[in-house]
Design a protein around this motif. Structure first.
Motif, PDB file in Angstrom:
ATOM      1  N   LEU A   1       0.906  -0.989   0.078  1.00 42.12           N
ATOM      2  CA  LEU A   1      -0.121   0.109  -0.052  1.00 42.12           C
ATOM      3  C   LEU A   1       1.075   1.242   0.002  1.00 42.12           C
ATOM      4  CD1 LEU A   1      -2.562   1.781   0.197  1.00 42.12           C
ATOM      5  CD2 LEU A   1      -2.776   1.029   2.596  1.00 42.12           C
ATOM      6  N   VAL A   2       1.008   1.960  -1.293  1.00 45.03           N
ATOM      7  CA  VAL A   2       1.833   3.184  -1.162  1.00 45.03           C
ATOM      8  C   VAL A   2       0.992   4.352  -0.923  1.00 45.03           C
ATOM      9  CG1 VAL A   2       3.097   4.214  -2.800  1.00 45.03           C
ATOM     10  CG2 VAL A   2       3.183   1.799  -2.964  1.00 45.03           C
ATOM     11  N   ILE A   3       1.449   5.096   0.236  1.00 45.53           N
ATOM     12  CA  ILE A   3       1.063   6.409   0.243  1.00 45.53           C
ATOM     13  C   ILE A   3       1.817   7.481   0.021  1.00 45.53           C
ATOM     14  CG2 ILE A   3      -0.043   7.907   1.845  1.00 45.53           C
ATOM     15  CD1 ILE A   3      -1.748   5.429   1.561  1.00 45.53           C
ATOM     16  N   PRO A   4       1.891   8.097  -1.102  1.00 48.16           N
ATOM     17  CA  PRO A   4       2.947   9.251  -1.662  1.00 48.16           C
ATOM     18  C   PRO A   4       3.176  10.282  -0.452  1.00 48.16           C
ATOM     19  CG  PRO A   4       1.207   8.925  -3.504  1.00 48.16           C
ATOM     20  CD  PRO A   4       0.723   8.179  -2.221  1.00 48.16           C
ATOM     21  N   PRO A   5       4.257  10.753  -0.464  1.00 43.70           N
ATOM     22  CA  PRO A   5       4.590  11.758   0.514  1.00 43.70           C
ATOM     23  C   PRO A   5       3.713  12.960   0.711  1.00 43.70           C
ATOM     24  CG  PRO A   5       6.667  11.028  -0.248  1.00 43.70           C
ATOM     25  CD  PRO A   5       5.347  10.232  -1.315  1.00 43.70           C
ATOM     26  N   SER A   6       3.176  13.213  -0.711  1.00 41.85           N
ATOM     27  CA  SER A   6       2.250  14.480  -0.579  1.00 41.85           C
ATOM     28  C   SER A   6       0.822  14.033  -0.454  1.00 41.85           C
ATOM     29  CB  SER A   6       2.277  15.000  -2.016  1.00 41.85           C
ATOM     30  OG  SER A   6       1.985  14.014  -3.072  1.00 41.85           O
ATOM     31  N   VAL A   7       0.558  12.753   0.164  1.00 44.82           N
ATOM     32  CA  VAL A   7      -0.811  12.435   0.432  1.00 44.82           C
ATOM     33  C   VAL A   7      -1.078  12.079   1.901  1.00 44.82           C
ATOM     34  CG1 VAL A   7      -2.444  10.280  -0.179  1.00 44.82           C
ATOM     35  CG2 VAL A   7      -1.172  11.889  -2.034  1.00 44.82           C
ATOM     36  N   ILE A   8      -2.154  12.555   2.316  1.00 46.35           N
ATOM     37  CA  ILE A   8      -2.676  11.932   3.674  1.00 46.35           C
ATOM     38  C   ILE A   8      -4.127  11.051   3.460  1.00 46.35           C
ATOM     39  CG2 ILE A   8      -3.557  12.511   5.844  1.00 46.35           C
ATOM     40  CD1 ILE A   8      -1.905  15.049   5.569  1.00 46.35           C
ATOM     41  N   ALA A   9      -3.997  10.079   3.880  1.00 45.19           N
ATOM     42  CA  ALA A   9      -5.259   8.962   3.602  1.00 45.19           C
ATOM     43  C   ALA A   9      -5.764   8.447   4.857  1.00 45.19           C
ATOM     44  CB  ALA A   9      -4.776   7.870   2.813  1.00 45.19           C
ATOM     45  N   ILE A  10      -6.966   8.852   4.989  1.00 43.73           N
ATOM     46  CA  ILE A  10      -7.683   8.086   6.121  1.00 43.73           C
ATOM     47  C   ILE A  10      -8.788   6.937   5.416  1.00 43.73           C
ATOM     48  CG2 ILE A  10      -9.526   8.793   7.765  1.00 43.73           C
ATOM     49  CD1 ILE A  10      -8.442  11.852   7.417  1.00 43.73           C
ATOM     50  N   LEU A  11      -8.642   5.936   6.142  1.00 54.39           N
ATOM     51  CA  LEU A  11      -9.445   4.734   5.690  1.00 54.39           C
ATOM     52  C   LEU A  11     -10.515   4.248   7.000  1.00 54.39           C
ATOM     53  CD1 LEU A  11      -6.737   2.180   4.339  1.00 54.39           C
ATOM     54  CD2 LEU A  11      -7.780   4.182   3.087  1.00 54.39           C
ATOM     55  N   PHE A  12     -11.676   4.084   6.609  1.00 57.02           N
ATOM     56  CA  PHE A  12     -12.597   3.706   7.596  1.00 57.02           C
ATOM     57  C   PHE A  12     -12.853   2.101   7.120  1.00 57.02           C
ATOM     58  CE2 PHE A  12     -13.046   8.153   8.223  1.00 57.02           C
ATOM     59  CZ  PHE A  12     -13.325   8.218   9.302  1.00 57.02           C
ATOM     60  N   VAL A  13     -12.728   1.033   7.875  1.00 59.97           N
ATOM     61  CA  VAL A  13     -12.914  -0.248   7.379  1.00 59.97           C
ATOM     62  C   VAL A  13     -13.732  -1.107   8.528  1.00 59.97           C
ATOM     63  CG1 VAL A  13     -11.750  -2.453   6.831  1.00 59.97           C
ATOM     64  CG2 VAL A  13     -10.622  -0.320   6.546  1.00 59.97           C
ATOM     65  N   ARG A  14     -15.191  -1.582   7.873  1.00 62.38           N
ATOM     66  CA  ARG A  14     -15.941  -2.370   8.736  1.00 62.38           C
ATOM     67  C   ARG A  14     -15.516  -3.793   8.692  1.00 62.38           C
ATOM     68  NH1 ARG A  14     -21.378   1.124   7.099  1.00 62.38           N
ATOM     69  NH2 ARG A  14     -20.908   2.582   8.514  1.00 62.38           N
ATOM     70  N   GLY A  15     -14.950  -4.312   7.830  1.00 64.57           N
ATOM     71  CA  GLY A  15     -14.710  -5.528   7.725  1.00 64.57           C
ATOM     72  C   GLY A  15     -13.209  -5.997   8.427  1.00 64.57           C
ATOM     73  N   ASN A  16     -12.581  -7.132   7.894  1.00 63.90           N
ATOM     74  CA  ASN A  16     -11.317  -7.516   8.359  1.00 63.90           C
ATOM     75  C   ASN A  16     -10.100  -6.936   7.585  1.00 63.90           C
ATOM     76  OD1 ASN A  16     -12.559  -9.245  10.398  1.00 63.90           O
ATOM     77  ND2 ASN A  16     -12.729 -10.870   8.883  1.00 63.90           N
ATOM     78  N   ILE A  17      -9.005  -6.923   8.176  1.00 59.84           N
ATOM     79  CA  ILE A  17      -7.898  -6.087   7.834  1.00 59.84           C
ATOM     80  C   ILE A  17      -6.821  -6.971   7.567  1.00 59.84           C
ATOM     81  CG2 ILE A  17      -6.224  -4.093   7.658  1.00 59.84           C
ATOM     82  CD1 ILE A  17      -8.735  -2.606   9.261  1.00 59.84           C
ATOM     83  N   THR A  18      -6.356  -7.213   6.351  1.00 55.73           N
ATOM     84  CA  THR A  18      -5.152  -7.933   6.192  1.00 55.73           C
ATOM     85  C   THR A  18      -4.008  -7.228   5.481  1.00 55.73           C
ATOM     86  OG1 THR A  18      -6.722 -10.033   5.980  1.00 55.73           O
ATOM     87  CG2 THR A  18      -4.119 -10.305   5.496  1.00 55.73           C
ATOM     88  N   PHE A  19      -2.735  -7.211   6.038  1.00 56.27           N
ATOM     89  CA  PHE A  19      -1.596  -6.820   5.291  1.00 56.27           C
ATOM     90  C   PHE A  19      -0.599  -7.821   5.294  1.00 56.27           C
ATOM     91  CE2 PHE A  19      -2.756  -2.501   7.601  1.00 56.27           C
ATOM     92  CZ  PHE A  19      -3.439  -2.095   6.689  1.00 56.27           C
ATOM     93  N   ARG A  20      -0.235  -8.024   3.777  1.00 56.91           N
ATOM     94  CA  ARG A  20       0.769  -9.172   3.619  1.00 56.91           C
ATOM     95  C   ARG A  20       2.148  -8.357   3.227  1.00 56.91           C
ATOM     96  NH1 ARG A  20      -4.071 -11.087   1.736  1.00 56.91           N
ATOM     97  NH2 ARG A  20      -4.698 -13.189   2.822  1.00 56.91           N
ATOM     98  N   ASP A  21       2.157  -7.249   3.037  1.00 54.99           N
ATOM     99  CA  ASP A  21       3.433  -6.588   2.390  1.00 54.99           C
ATOM    100  C   ASP A  21       3.511  -5.149   2.968  1.00 54.99           C
ATOM    101  OD1 ASP A  21       5.476  -5.979   0.694  1.00 54.99           O
ATOM    102  OD2 ASP A  21       4.803  -6.733  -1.043  1.00 54.99           O
ATOM    103  N   ARG A  22       4.265  -4.407   2.206  1.00 61.49           N
ATOM    104  CA  ARG A  22       4.530  -3.071   2.903  1.00 61.49           C
ATOM    105  C   ARG A  22       3.426  -2.386   2.967  1.00 61.49           C
ATOM    106  NH1 ARG A  22       7.402  -0.305  -0.188  1.00 61.49           N
ATOM    107  NH2 ARG A  22       7.510  -1.825  -2.104  1.00 61.49           N
ATOM    108  N   VAL A  23       3.394  -1.393   4.031  1.00 63.97           N
ATOM    109  CA  VAL A  23       2.012  -0.440   4.053  1.00 63.97           C
ATOM    110  C   VAL A  23       2.783   1.097   4.322  1.00 63.97           C
ATOM    111  CG1 VAL A  23      -0.089   0.255   5.486  1.00 63.97           C
ATOM    112  CG2 VAL A  23       0.597  -2.271   4.949  1.00 63.97           C
ATOM    113  N   ASN A  24       2.669   1.836   3.457  1.00 64.39           N
ATOM    114  CA  ASN A  24       3.119   3.134   3.560  1.00 64.39           C
ATOM    115  C   ASN A  24       4.665   3.149   4.075  1.00 64.39           C
ATOM    116  OD1 ASN A  24       3.138   6.071   3.743  1.00 64.39           O
ATOM    117  ND2 ASN A  24       2.235   6.310   5.928  1.00 64.39           N
ATOM    118  N   SER A  25       5.229   2.500   3.408  1.00 65.84           N
ATOM    119  CA  SER A  25       6.554   2.089   3.808  1.00 65.84           C
ATOM    120  C   SER A  25       7.503   1.896   2.484  1.00 65.84           C
ATOM    121  CB  SER A  25       6.939   1.162   5.122  1.00 65.84           C
ATOM    122  OG  SER A  25       6.708  -0.070   4.484  1.00 65.84           O
ATOM    123  N   GLY A  26       8.791   2.231   2.701  1.00 69.67           N
ATOM    124  CA  GLY A  26       9.593   1.992   1.542  1.00 69.67           C
ATOM    125  C   GLY A  26       9.680   3.067   0.238  1.00 69.67           C
TER     126      GLY A  26
END
Lengths: 541, 211
Positions: free
Chosen positions: A420-445
Motif C-alpha cells: 500500500l503506497v501512500i505518496p509523501p504528498s498524500v494523507i489517507a484516512i481509511l474507515f473499514v468495517r470488515g477484516n484487515i489483512t496486510f501481507r506486504d509493505r504499508v506506507n513504507s519503502g
C-alpha cells in the motif's frame, strides 16, 4: 372552743407542681439554648461538605456530556445546555472568541477531517510560553437540582467553555466551572458559634455574596437564604486516539522470544528521528523511551489481581499500565507478567480509559474510481469515497502540487496482498468495517511517505463478530490504527511504526520487529476522552 | 405537725434533686461545650487542610527541626506542632495574593505553553503558591494557635490549640492521604479523644507519565 375546719390543701399542691414544672422547663430551655448552636454548627458543616460534593457532581455531569458531545467525528447537540445570550468573553480567557458550541460549529465533514489531520499541522507543541487562548462563549446548565444524601436542598449551575490555543486550534481543551448551593436551616442567619468558621465556610446568610452572581447564569438559584455555595473549576485536556504506542481494551500478549521491542521517536523533531522524519532504527541514539503501552481490561470483582499484559520479557521503552490488577501489598507487579526487561518504576495500575467506538461520518460519497486509482482533494476539502464491498488493491494518485487528502470508507474487508503506497504528498484516512489483512509493505519503502501521520486507519465493525487485523511478513507498516472491536495479530518480524489501538493484541511469532511509536501522533486523530488537568476550588469568591 | 414534716421532707428532696440534677446538667453542658468547641476546632482544621490537599499539586513536610522533605515517591507523616509543619503547593489561580489588591479575587487567564494549558499571564504559566499549616504560639492572639500561612500572610484558624493535635499522612503515590485530629481535655479525661479521621484523594493528577 370552735372545732378547727380542715384547711384546703389543693392550692399548695398546684403551686408546688407549677414550680417544679417551671424549674424543669427552665432546665430544658437552658439545655436547648446551649445545644442549639452546636446542632446548627453541625448542620452548617454538613451543608459545607455537601456543597463541595454537589459541585463535583456537577463537574462529573459536565464531563459526561463532554464524552457524549465532544468525542468522535460527530459533534453533539448538547441537550439540556443553553448558550449564554451575549458572547461574553470568559473571565479567564486571554484570547478571542470561538463560535458557539451549540449548533455544531465544526459539523461539516471537511471540518471534522481537517481537525482530524491536526489542522494542517503535525505537532501540538509549537506554542510559546504564555500564548493566548481563544475561548468559546460559555454554555451552561441552569439550576439543576441534586438529590443530596443528607437530604439538604441542593442546586448546581455549571458553565463550560471550549478553549483553543491560538497557535494550535486542534488542541481543544475545556474549562468547566460549577457552583453548588446548599440550603442551611432557617435561623442560621443568627450567627455561627465561632467566627473562624464563617471565614472558612463563607455563608450567604441574609444576602447572596455579589461575587457568586457571576456563577449563577440564567435564572437565579432557587435555594432560599441562608445558604452556602462552593465553586469548583477544572481544566480538561482532550485525549486523542493515537496517544499511546499500544493500547488494548483487552489483553496484550507480547512475544516470548526474539528481540521484539517497543520504543518511540518523533518524526517532527530532527533530533529524534532519521532523515525525513523516519524511524531512525532500533540502535540509534535518536530513539526515545516514550513507547507507552496500556490495557483497559477489567478484572472480575472476585479476582482483583492478575496480569492483563503478558510482557514475556519484552523490552518496553516506555510506561506500561493496566486498569488495576496489582496487589500493592507485595513488591511484585501482578498486573503485568514477564517484566524482567521493563523498568519497575514505569509500571502502573491506575489506567482507566474507555476505548469508545468511532462511527464514520454519515453520508454517501463518491463511488470507487473506475480506473482503480483514488484521487485526492486539498486538505481543507478531501475527496471522500464510499466502497460498498471489499477492497484488495489501493492505488492513490499524488496531487500535482501541495498535499492532498483522501478518505476511503470501506464496508467490506481490506485485504492487501501488494504494498500500500501512500505518496509523501498524500494523507489517507481509511474507515473499514470488515477484516484487515496486510501481507506486504504499508506506507513504507520507496514511493511512500514512511510517516504514520499520513495513514490513519479506523476499524469500525458493526456486526456481532469482532474484526481482525492481520499483519504478516517482514515488511514495515507506517500507520496509526484505531479499532475498539479488532483483534490484532501481528507477526514478530513486522515493524509497526506509528500507533496501534485494538481490542486485543497478540504477536503471532517471535521476531526482531516491534512497535515504534511516532510521538507526533499524540495530538492527531479524533478526541476519544478527556482528563482533568487542573482542579481548582475558588475559595475567594 | 406530721404533715408539715412530711411535706418539708418531700420539698427538700425535690429541691435537692433539682439542684443535684441542675449541677450535673451544668457539668454535662460544660463538658459538652468543651467537646463541641474542640470538635468544631478539629473539624475546621480538618476542613482547611482537606480543602488544600484536594487541590494540591505538591506536598512537603518539615520535621521538628524544621528540615523540609518533599512528599514524592515516599510516604510522609507529620504531627503538626512547632516547627513540624505541613506545606501544600497549590496551583496558581489568582492574580494577586494581597488581600487589599483588586486582583485578589480575580482568576488568572488561561494561557498555553509548549505542552499544556494552565493559568498564567502573557509571560507564561504562573508559579504555584505554597500554603503551610503550623501550630505555634501566636503573639497577636497571645496563645497557641493553628495558623495557615499563604504568601507570607498568617491566618489563625484555631485559637487556644494547646490540646489539639493533627497528624497528616501522605501516601507514597502522592495522590492519597489521611488526616487524624484529636484533643485532650482534663475536664473530660486524660485519654486522647480521636474525633475525626479523614481520607483524601488529591484531585490534581500527576502528569509525569503517560498513560
Amino acid at each position: 372552743m370552735k372545732p378547727l375546719l380542715p384547711r384546703p390543701t389543693h392550692g399548695g399542691v398546684i403551686v408546688i407542681t407549677l414550680a417544679t414544672v417551671a424549674a424543669l422547663s427552665f432546665l430544658a430551655a437552658y439545655t436547648l439554648t446551649r445545644s442549639a448552636p452546636r446542632v446548627r454548627m453541625a448542620y452548617q458543616n454538613a451543608a459545607w461538605q455537601e456543597a463541595r460534593v454537589a459541585a463535583e457532581a456537577g463537574i462529573d455531569a459536565a464531563m459526561n456530556d463532554l464524552y457524549v458531545n465532544a468525542t468522535g467525528f460527530s459533534p453533539g447537540a448538547w441537550p439540556g445546555w443553553k448558550q449564554e445570550a451575549a458572547p461574553v468573553a470568559a473571565p479567564t480567557s486571554s484570547g478571542g472568541l470561538l463560535g458557539g458550541l451549540l449548533g455544531g460549529a465544526t459539523s461539516t465533514l471537511s471540518g471534522i477531517l481537517v481537525s482530524l489531520l491536526g489542522g494542517g499541522t503535525t505537532s501540538s507543541t509549537t506554542t510559546t510560553p504564555g500564548t493566548a487562548v481563544n475561548s468559546a462563549a460559555p454554555i451552561y446548565l441552569d439550576n439543576v437540582r441534586l438529590s443530596a444524601t443528607t437530604g439538604i436542598a441542593t442546586e448546581v449551575d455549571v458553565r463550560l467553555w471550549a478553549l483553543e490555543p491560538v497557535s494550535n486550534p486542534n488542541a481543544r481543551w475545556f474549562r468547566i466551572r460549577c457552583m453548588a448551593t446548599c440550603a442551611l436551616p432557617p435561623g442560621s442567619a443568627a450567627g455561627t458559634p465561632a467566627n473562624l468558621d464563617a471565614r472558612l465556610r463563607r455563608f450567604s446568610l441574609k444576602n447572596v455574596r455579589p461575587a457568586l452572581r457571576n456563577d449563577d447564569p440564567g435564572r437565579p438559584s432557587s435555594i432560599p437564604l441562608p445558604n452556602i455555595s462552593r465553586v469548583i473549576e477544572i481544566l480538561v485536556e482532550p485525549i486523542h486516539s493515537f496517544e499511546l504506542a499500544l493500547w488494548t481494551a483487552g489483553q496484550i500478549t507480547l512475544p516470548p522470544s526474539g528481540s521484539w521491542a517497543i520504543d518511540s521517536f518523533d518524526s517532527t523533531d530532527p533530533k529524534k528521528s532519521g532523515p525525513g522524519g523516519i524511524y531512525p532504527g532500533s540502535g540509534s541514539p535518536m530513539v526515545q523511551a516514550n513507547g507507552h503501552i496500556a490495557s483497559s481490561a477489567a478484572h472480575a470483582f472476585d479476582s482483583p489481581y492478575g496480569a492483563t499484559i503478558l510482557a514475556n520479557g519484552t523490552r518496553v521503552n516506555g510506561a506500561a499500565a493496566t486498569d488495576g490488577g496489582d496487589d500493592h501489598a507485595t513488591k511484585e507487579h501482578e498486573n503485568i507478567s514477564g517484566t524482567f526487561a521493563m523498568d519497575p518504576a514505569r509500571i502502573h495500575d491506575d489506567f482507566n480509559r474507555q476505548m469508545i467506538p468511532l462511527p464514520r461520518p454519515a453520508g454517501e460519497f463518491l463511488p470507487p474510481p473506475a480506473g482503480g486509482s483514488f484521487s485526492t482533494g486539498p486538505q481543507s476539502s478531501p475527496l471522500v469515497y464510499s466502497v460498498h464491498g471489499d477492497l484488495k488493491t489501493v492505488n492513490i494518485t499524488a496531487p500535482a502540487t501541495g498535499t492532498g487528502a483522501v478518505v476511503i470508507m470501506i464496508d467490506g474487508n481490506l485485504d492487501l496482498a501488494k504494498p500500500l503506497v501512500i505518496p509523501p504528498s498524500v494523507i489517507a484516512i481509511l474507515f473499514v468495517r470488515g477484516n484487515i489483512t496486510f501481507r506486504d509493505r504499508v506506507n513504507s519503502g520507496p514511493g511512500s511517505s514512511n510517516l504514520a501521520n499520513h495513514l490513519l486507519i479506523f476499524a469500525e465493525g458493526t456486526g456481532y463478530q469482532n474484526q481482525t487485523l492481520r499483519a504478516s511478513g517482514t515488511a514495515p507498516i507506517c500507520a496509526a490504527f484505531y479499532g475498539p472491536r479488532t483483534d490484532a495479530v501481528v507477526d514478530g518480524a513486522v515493524d509497526w511504526i506509528g500507533s496501534l489501538s485494538a481490542l486485543t493484541f497478540r504477536i503471532a511469532s517471535g521476531g526482531n520487529g516491534g512497535i515504534h511509536y511516532d510521538e507526533s501522533l499524540a495530538s492527531l486523530g479524533p478526541v476519544i476522552g478527556f482528563r482533568i488537568a487542573r482542579y481548582i476550588e475558588d475559595v475567594r469568591e | 405537725m406530721i404533715e408539715l414534716m412530711v411535706s418539708m421532707a418531700v420539698s427538700v428532696a425535690v429541691i435537692g434533686a433539682l439542684l443535684i440534677s441542675s449541677m450535673a446538667m451544668q457539668r454535662s453542658l460544660n463538658s459538652n461545650k468543651i467537646y463541641a468547641d474542640a470538635y468544631s476546632d478539629q473539624r475546621r482544621v480538618a476542613d482547611y487542610i482537606g480543602r488544600e490537599l484536594r487541590r494540591a499539586v505538591g506536598m512537603a513536610v518539615t520535621d521538628p527541626a524544621g528540615l523540609r522533605t518533599d512528599a514524592t515517591g515516599t510516604p510522609a507523616t507529620v504531627n503538626i506542632s512547632d516547627r513540624a509543619s505541613l506545606i501544600v503547593t497549590l496551583p496558581a489561580y489568582y492574580r494577586s495574593d494581597g488581600r487589599d489588591d483588586p486582583g485578589y479575587e480575580t482568576p488568572l487567564a488561561v494561557v498555553a505553553d509548549a505542552t499544556r494549558l494552565d493559568y498564567g499571564t502573557s509571560a507564561g504559566l504562573s508559579q504555584p503558591v505554597e500554603v503551610s499549616f503550623r501550630k505555634m504560639f501566636f503573639g497577636k492572639e497571645n496563645c497557641v494557635c493553628f495558623v495557615r500561612q499563604e504568601a507570607g500572610k498568617d491566618e489563625v484558624i484555631v485559637r487556644h490549640a494547646e490540646n489539639l493535635y493533627v497528624q497528616v499522612t501522605i501516601a507514597a503515590d502522592g495522590q492519597t492521604g489521611s488526616m487524624k485530629t484529636w484533643f485532650r481535655s482534663s475536664a473530660i479525661g486524660p485519654a486522647p479523644l480521636v474525633s475525626t479521621y479523614d481520607r483524601l484523594l488529591l484531585r490534581n493528577p500527576p502528569l509525569l507519565y503517560r498513560p
